[in-house]
Write an enzyme that holds these catalytic residues in place. Structure first.
Site, PDB file in Angstrom:
ATOM      1  N   HIS A 201       2.105   0.787   4.458  1.00 47.46           N
ATOM      2  CA  HIS A 201       2.226  -0.719   4.948  1.00 47.46           C
ATOM      3  C   HIS A 201       1.565  -1.012   6.230  1.00 47.46           C
ATOM      4  O   HIS A 201       1.082  -2.009   6.172  1.00 47.46           O
ATOM      5  CB  HIS A 201       3.759  -1.059   4.983  1.00 47.46           C
ATOM      6  N   CYS A 500     -15.575  -0.265  -5.028  1.00 47.16           N
ATOM      7  CA  CYS A 500     -14.492  -1.193  -4.945  1.00 47.16           C
ATOM      8  C   CYS A 500     -13.354  -0.565  -4.264  1.00 47.16           C
ATOM      9  O   CYS A 500     -12.275  -1.395  -4.117  1.00 47.16           O
ATOM     10  CB  CYS A 500     -14.092  -1.971  -6.055  1.00 47.16           C
TER      11      CYS A 500
HETATM   12  C1  PEP Z   1      -9.517   2.536  -6.226  1.00 44.60           C
HETATM   13  O1  PEP Z   1      -8.686   3.431  -6.901  1.00 44.60           O
HETATM   14  O2  PEP Z   1     -10.264   3.120  -5.452  1.00 44.60           O
HETATM   15  C2  PEP Z   1      -9.289   1.203  -6.675  1.00 44.60           C
HETATM   16  C3  PEP Z   1     -10.019   0.206  -5.881  1.00 44.60           C
HETATM   17  O3  PEP Z   1      -8.071   0.740  -7.312  1.00 44.60           O
HETATM   18  P1  PEP Z   1      -6.676   0.852  -6.735  1.00 44.60           P
HETATM   19  O4  PEP Z   1      -6.724   1.046  -5.359  1.00 44.60           O
HETATM   20  O5  PEP Z   1      -5.983  -0.507  -7.318  1.00 44.60           O
HETATM   21  O6  PEP Z   1      -6.169   1.894  -7.481  1.00 44.60           O
END
Ligand code: PEP
Ligand code: MG
Length: 568
Positions: A201, A500
């Site tokens: 957090h 991402c």
């Molecule tokens: C990831 O796993 O890098 C991703 C973008 O998805 P999340 O963080 O929502 O699992």
């Protein structure tokens, strides 16, 4: 009570401390060490509380719980984004009937109220810890709730980080969401915690507030209160021995550099004009509107499951379309595409209407696209909702599935998406998908690398485990090799391959990712300008050198240093 230590600890460190870098930026100032204890004297004088009956004790508990929950709710109302979400979740946890029942059972068994509260909280911490992932992270929230309940019961003010009198570097073991959410960037120069990983957090909220932050600094609590330190949120270091003149010069240079970042207006490209599409990660209509204010060319990750964390019943396809249209609308108007991710329910993101219960190992269980195997209609209805929203808004909607492990899963998903005239892709989060990226690209139109999960699965280390932060680092060369394989497959297939996960938000790592051939980077809107400005300052060839250096490095630190050296 929150106390600030004033004594200079015997073990005060004099050499550079290292942790996990979370929010870049340099800050220099006095250390404010925060501990969060309710005063032992007040607890001792409260004793067994003197409640005549179990009902009396429970009534006192209820009063305290209502007050604590209201406190969280009031803070949530003043906060926004991730901070508001975690505070609302804490308010709900404080009102939890199961927690109250556990306290009641212990009171019936003869325990005094404070002991019953402690026992019940520990019982819940144990349950959440066993679930792992984001649920394990709730342990910090539960302990914060306990401290507040105890403070209320013994008649003390609730603990919290009082705003420092002078701008300070706040140092703590870990910070509860309620503490971090009320931090004022003007008074808190930087955050340093002993515990916590890149997804704690503290990290999430510091990122939102743009406060330089380093977590997982083992010797943090040994820093002497009041002594001056230089925090480097990009390098992940805390320097207690730096000369004041030097520190102030470095901070000023950093300030000038950061001011220049604010002027970066896109679009994403290297200094010699190689285009890189910079995109935003969003969670709902509000965050999408925020993202339209930064120079992005669309959304690279719309985490749809975050719209439904508090829903017990599955929303209808029509209701889902309303929600998705709020995100698609603003980008359709700008002619930009939006990558909508289908529900990534399960593991660290349990959704009441979707997730299976009682899984032995939820991170390796039925999560993401795997849920469609058990409940095919869930995915069908969501795709209908997305298609409807795209039609209504006229948006260019790309749709991708999370947690895909086989080409057959990807092919079946792509067929469902194409049937609705949408563009299909999958996330690369499981090593199998990276290794076979070229075969995945035969059945989908794009790939998006989720480095958060990819790192957890490549390194076999829970992404939220504080003690494993040194492994769950996207600079781990093994993770970067997976990215390189995937990007190369994209280059050969001439199809887009983006990143991402949090890795995309790290300006230095972004250089290396671009050098590997990644075509887009999607990140929290707050990170976009720093990444865009960094890429604009280097050539494509330097990015390729950065990729080579990071891939060849022995470990994350060596990788960071090697890429940073290219900038000198
Ligand atoms: C990831 O796993 O890098 C991703 C973008 O998805 P999340 O963080 O929502 O699992
Ligand atoms: Mg993921």
């Amino acid at each position: 009570m929150v106390t600030t230590t004033t004594d200079v600890g015997q073990s005060a460190p004099h050499s550079l401390l290292r942790g996990t870098p979370v929010v870049p930026g340099l800050a220099y100032g006095p250390v404010l060490v925060v501990t969060q204890e309710v005063s032992p004297e007040a607890v001792a004088s409260y004793g067994d509380g003197g409640h005549a009956t179990v009902d009396d004790a429970l009534a006192a508990y209820d009063l305290a719980a209502v007050a604590v929950a209201e406190g969280y709710a009031a803070k949530a109302a003043r906060a926004t984004g991730a901070a508001a979400e975690v505070l609302t979740a804490s308010a709900g946890l404080t009102r939890d009937k199961g927690l109250r029942q556990a306290v009641g059972t212990r009171l019936e068994g003869g325990e005094a109220l404070l002991a019953a509260v402690h026992g019940a909280v520990e019982q819940f911490v144990g349950v959440f810890a066993a679930m792992g992932g984001l649920m394990a992270e709730r342990a910090t929230d539960l302990r914060d709730i306990e401290r507040r309940l105890v403070a209320r019961l013994v008649g003390e003010p609730e603990p919290g980080v009082a705003p420092p009198e002078v701008p300070s570097v706040v140092v703590a073991s870990d910070l509860a969401p309620a503490d971090t959410a009320s931090l004022e960037p003007g008074r808190v120069l930087a955050l340093v915690t002993q515990r916590g990983g890149a997804t704690s957090h503290t990290a999430i909220i510091a990122r939102q507030l743009g406060i330089p932050c380093v977590v997982g600094v083992a010797a943090a609590l040994g820093l002497a209160a009041g002594s001056h330190v230089l925090v480097d949120g990009a390098a992940g270091t805390v320097d207690p021995a730096v000369a004041e003149d030097e520190a102030r010069r470095l901070v000023e240079e950093d300030r000038v550099r950061r001011a220049a970042l604010e002027a970066w207006a896109g679009p994403g490209a290297t200094a010699d004009g190689a285009r890189v599409t910079l995109l935003a990660n969003v969670a709902d209509g509000e965050s999408a509107r925020v993202a339209t204010d930064v120079p992005v060319e669309g959304v690279g990750l719309f985490r749809t499951e975050l719209c439904f964390l508090d829903r017990r019943e599955e929303p209808t396809a029509e209701e889902q379309a309303d929600i998705y249209a709020e995100v698609l609308g603003p980008f359709a108007a700008a002619g930009h595409h939006v990558v909508v991710r289908t529900l990534d329910a399960g593991s660290d993101k349990p959704i009441a209407f979707a997730t299976l219960e009682d899984e032995e190992n939820p991170a390796l269980g039925v999560r993401g696209l795997r849920l469609a195997e058990h409940n095919p209609q869930l995915l069908e209805r969501q795709l209908d909702g997305i298609a409807d929203a795209a039609r209504r808004t006229g948006a260019d909607a790309w749709v991708m599935a999370p947690m895909v492990a086989t080409v057959a899963e990807a092919a079946a998903f792509a067929e469902q998406v194409r049937r609705r005239d949408l563009k299909p892709g999958v996330m690369v989060e499981v090593p199998s998908a990276a290794l076979l990226a070229s075969r995945f690209l035969e059945v989908v139109d794009f790939l998006s690398i989720g480095t958060n999960d990819l790192t957890q699965y490549v390194m076999a280390a829970d992404r939220l485990a504080t003690d494993l932060a040194y492994l769950t680092d996207p600079w781990q060369p093994a993770v970067l090799h997976m990215v390189a394989i995937t990007a190369e497959a994209g280059r050969q297939a001439r199809k887009p391959v983006g990143v991402c996960g949090e890795a995309a938000a790290d300006p230095l790592l972004a250089m290396a990712l671009v050098g590997m051939g990644v075509t887009s980077l999607s990140m929290a809107p707050a990170a976009v300008r720093a990444v865009g400005a960094q890429l604009a300052a280097v050539t494509r060839a330097t990015c390729e050198e950065a990729a080579e250096a990071a891939l060849a490095a022995a470990d994350p630190r060596a990788g960071r240093e090697a890429v940073r050296a290219l900038l000198a």
